[in-house]
Design a protein around this motif. Structure first.
Motif, PDB file in Angstrom:
ATOM      1  N   ALA A  40       0.823  -1.205   0.000  1.00 13.87           N
ATOM      2  CA  ALA A  40       0.000   0.000   0.000  1.00 13.87           C
ATOM      3  C   ALA A  40       0.857   1.255   0.000  1.00 13.87           C
ATOM      4  O   ALA A  40       0.546   2.234  -0.684  1.00 13.87           O
ATOM      5  N   ASP A  59      -6.240   6.411  -0.276  1.00 16.46           N
ATOM      6  CA  ASP A  59      -5.577   5.542  -1.244  1.00 16.46           C
ATOM      7  C   ASP A  59      -4.773   4.442  -0.561  1.00 16.46           C
ATOM      8  O   ASP A  59      -4.683   3.324  -1.072  1.00 16.46           O
ATOM      9  N   ARG A  62      -7.277   1.802   0.660  1.00 23.90           N
ATOM     10  CA  ARG A  62      -7.864   1.125  -0.496  1.00 23.90           C
ATOM     11  C   ARG A  62      -6.881   0.101  -1.055  1.00 23.90           C
ATOM     12  O   ARG A  62      -7.253  -1.056  -1.324  1.00 23.90           O
ATOM     13  N   ALA A  63      -5.626   0.512  -1.223  1.00 22.37           N
ATOM     14  CA  ALA A  63      -4.607  -0.409  -1.720  1.00 22.37           C
ATOM     15  C   ALA A  63      -4.359  -1.542  -0.733  1.00 22.37           C
ATOM     16  O   ALA A  63      -4.141  -2.695  -1.129  1.00 22.37           O
ATOM     17  N   ARG A  65      -6.502  -2.950   1.308  1.00 21.25           N
ATOM     18  CA  ARG A  65      -7.585  -3.933   1.195  1.00 21.25           C
ATOM     19  C   ARG A  65      -7.488  -4.722  -0.110  1.00 21.25           C
ATOM     20  O   ARG A  65      -7.633  -5.949  -0.116  1.00 21.25           O
ATOM     21  N   GLN A  66      -7.246  -4.018  -1.210  1.00 25.32           N
ATOM     22  CA  GLN A  66      -7.240  -4.678  -2.511  1.00 25.32           C
ATOM     23  C   GLN A  66      -6.079  -5.655  -2.659  1.00 25.32           C
ATOM     24  O   GLN A  66      -6.218  -6.702  -3.301  1.00 25.32           O
ATOM     25  N   ASN A  67      -4.923  -5.327  -2.100  1.00 28.30           N
ATOM     26  CA  ASN A  67      -3.718  -6.128  -2.318  1.00 28.30           C
ATOM     27  C   ASN A  67      -3.408  -7.083  -1.172  1.00 28.30           C
ATOM     28  O   ASN A  67      -2.372  -7.758  -1.202  1.00 28.30           O
ATOM     29  N   GLN A  70      -2.731 -11.116  -1.931  1.00 30.30           N
ATOM     30  CA  GLN A  70      -1.588 -11.367  -2.798  1.00 30.30           C
ATOM     31  C   GLN A  70      -0.290 -10.847  -2.182  1.00 30.30           C
ATOM     32  O   GLN A  70       0.751 -11.530  -2.232  1.00 30.30           O
ATOM     33  N   GLN A 125       3.562  -5.632  -7.543  1.00 29.26           N
ATOM     34  CA  GLN A 125       2.237  -5.969  -7.025  1.00 29.26           C
ATOM     35  C   GLN A 125       1.457  -4.718  -6.634  1.00 29.26           C
ATOM     36  O   GLN A 125       0.233  -4.690  -6.713  1.00 29.26           O
ATOM     37  N   HIS A 129      -1.703  -5.692 -12.012  1.00 24.19           N
ATOM     38  CA  HIS A 129      -2.510  -6.872 -11.707  1.00 24.19           C
ATOM     39  C   HIS A 129      -1.892  -8.063 -12.432  1.00 24.19           C
ATOM     40  O   HIS A 129      -1.765  -8.061 -13.656  1.00 24.19           O
TER      41      HIS A 129
END
Length: 204
Positions: A40, A59, A62-63, A65-67, A70, A125, A129
Motif C-alpha cells: 500500500a 488511497d 484502499r490499496a 484492502r485490494q492487495n 496477494q 504488485q 494486476h
C-alpha cells in the motif's frame, strides 16, 4: 495562500512521507500484514509519481484492502527465503572452515534473492494486476535488465538501517525519531524514484 517554493515542496513531501510512514507502521504491527502494508505504501508513492498527487489515507487503505491476500502471500515467500538464508549464514559462522565458506556463499545469495523479491515483486504488485508466479518471474527479469537500479534500491533500504545499527547509543536515540517518521517511507520513496522510469519503459 502558501507559495509554491522549493522549500514548501520539500516540507510538503516530508509531511506526506511522515503520514505514510505512520500508516505503514500501524498496519504492519500484526507482522503478518507487513506485506500488504508495504504494498500500500508503494502504491500511494507510485501514484504520486505518476499523477503528481494522491489522497494519502484513502488511497493507502484502499490499496491495503485490494492487495492484502496477494501481498501477504508474496511477503510470506520472501520471509521463508530470508529465514533460509539467515540460517545458512548462522551455520557458516558456527562451523567455520571450508564448509562455513560454502554456507556463507549460499546464505549470501539467498539473502540477495530475498531482497530482490522484497523490492521488485512487492513494487510490481503495488502497481500491476498479475499472478504471484508472474510477479516472481518478472522480478528476476527486471533484475537482469536493470541490475544497477536494483542495487541502488537495495542500498536505499540497507544503508539507513545499517547506519542505525552501527552508530553509538547516544546518536541512536537522537536519530530514532527520524526513523520513526521516515524509516520506511524514505527508502520506499527513493525506490519508487529509481524504478518508476523502468516500469514505464517495460509497460510500453
Amino acid at each position: 495562500m502558501v507559495k509554491d517554493t522549493p522549500l514548501a515542496r520539500v516540507l510538503s513531501k516530508l509531511g506526506d512521507l511522515l503520514v505514510l510512514n505512520l500508516l505503514c507502521l500501524f498496519c504492519a504491527l500484526p507482522v503478518i500484514t507487513a506485506g500488504a502494508s508495504l504494498s500500500a505504501l508503494y502504491g500511494v508513492l507510485f501514484r504520486q509519481e505518476r499523477e503528481g498527487q494522491a489522497h494519502l489515507v484513502r488511497d493507502f487503505f484502499r490499496a491495503f484492502r485490494q492487495n492484502f491476500l496477494q501481498a501477504t502471500a508474496l511477503e510470506a515467500m520472501v520471509a521463508l527465503i530470508a529465514v533460509f538464508g539467515i540460517t545458512d549464514l548462522r551455520y557458516a559462522v558456527a562451523v567455520g572452515g571450508g564448509a562455513g565458506k560454502l554456507y556463507l556463499a549460499v546464505g549470501t545469495v539467498v539473502i540477495f534473492i530475498a531482497m530482490l523479491l522484497q523490492i521488485l515483486a512487492i513494487c510490481q504488485q503495488a502497481v500491476y494486476h498479475n499472478t504471484v508466479r508472474r510477479f516472481l518471474a518478472n522480478s528476476f527479469a527486471l533484475a537482469v535488465c536493470a541490475p544497477g537500479l536494483l542495487l541502488l534500491s537495495m542500498a536505499a533500504w540497507v544503508i539507513p538501517w545499517a547506519l542505525l545499527a552501527t552508530i553509538p547509543e547516544f546518536f541512536f536515540w537522537k536519530l530514532g525519531a527520524a526513523y520513526l517518521m521516515w524509516g520506511l517511507s524514505g527508502p520506499a520513496w527513493a525506490t519508487v524514484k529509481l524504478l518508476s522510469g523502468l516500469f514505464q519503459k517495460v509497460q510500453k
